[in-house]
Design a protein around this motif. Structure first.
Motif, mmCIF file in Angstrom:
data_model
loop_
_atom_site.group_PDB
_atom_site.id
_atom_site.type_symbol
_atom_site.label_atom_id
_atom_site.label_comp_id
_atom_site.label_asym_id
_atom_site.label_seq_id
_atom_site.Cartn_x
_atom_site.Cartn_y
_atom_site.Cartn_z
ATOM 1 N N ARG A 169 -12.448 -17.566 -43.848
ATOM 2 C CA ARG A 169 -12.990 -18.761 -43.159
ATOM 3 C C ARG A 169 -13.044 -19.100 -42.447
ATOM 4 N N TRP A 170 -12.955 -17.976 -41.384
ATOM 5 C CA TRP A 170 -13.458 -17.624 -39.624
ATOM 6 C C TRP A 170 -14.739 -16.997 -39.771
ATOM 7 N N THR A 219 -16.864 -20.096 -41.299
ATOM 8 C CA THR A 219 -17.068 -21.066 -40.096
ATOM 9 C C THR A 219 -18.057 -20.966 -38.902
#
Length: 185
Positions: free
Chosen positions: A79-80, A83
């Motif tokens: 996820r990071w 992002t």
């Protein structure tokens, strides 16, 4: 490359380790069944009872709790990384942050860093139109179009394309196969 974060200090790392162990210990305490199946073991040393931590059952409960950590770190890392890539990080920066090479970051998180030229491309052929675009959510190229016969379609959610050329070829094939309307007699 400019620094984008500071390395954690030994004290900060110790705090993190302690917090993870505390969370795992709390879960192990909740899910373990102490030796003999008693759920009411009092961990207070003054009571003369032994803490369930000193049993094989509690140790196994801790192993079960640990089983949740690695998949969670993978999900959060994915996820990071995506992002950060959307926000302008490079694969070199992702690799540095994760302690791996740029090549390993590219392999671990394909599509996390958008291509330098991710501008949409419009195609007009066989009487129809299509738009090829980079889909940030999936990290792949996709298309949407309408054939000359009025049929509309788009890339399937699970069929993203690795390059804009591949997406354009799929869109072109759709347009070529939808040039005329079928007349009903």
């Amino acid at each position: 490359m400019a620094d984008v974060y500071r390395e954690p200090t030994p004290d900060q790392l110790q705090d993190l380790h302690d917090a993870v162990v505390d969370a795992l210990t709390a879960l192990a305490d909740q899910i373990s069944i102490p030796h003999g199946g008693r759920l009411d073991v009092d961990p207070d040393p003054a009571s003369g009872m032994t803490h369930p931590m000193n049993t094989a059952e509690w140790q196994l409960a801790m192993l079960r709790a640990l089983r949740e950590v690695e998949p969670l770190t993978q999900v959060l890392g994915d996820r990071w990384a995506r992002t950060a890539g959307i926000m302008g990080a490079t694969y070199t920066q992702l690799g540095d942050a994760a302690g791996i090479t740029r090549q390993a970051a590219t392999k671990r998180w394909p599509g996390a860093v958008p291509p330098k030229d991710a501008s949409p491309v419009d195609i007009e052929t066989a009487g129809g139109t299509a738009r090829v675009f980079y889909d940030q959510a999936s990290g792949t190229w996709a298309w949407i179009g309408q054939g000359a016969n009025g049929t509309s379609a788009e890339s399937e959610d699970d069929a993203g394309h690795g390059t804009s050329e591949a997406a354009a070829a799929a869109a072109g094939a759709f347009l070529a196969s939808n040039t005329t309307t079928d007349e009903k007699e």
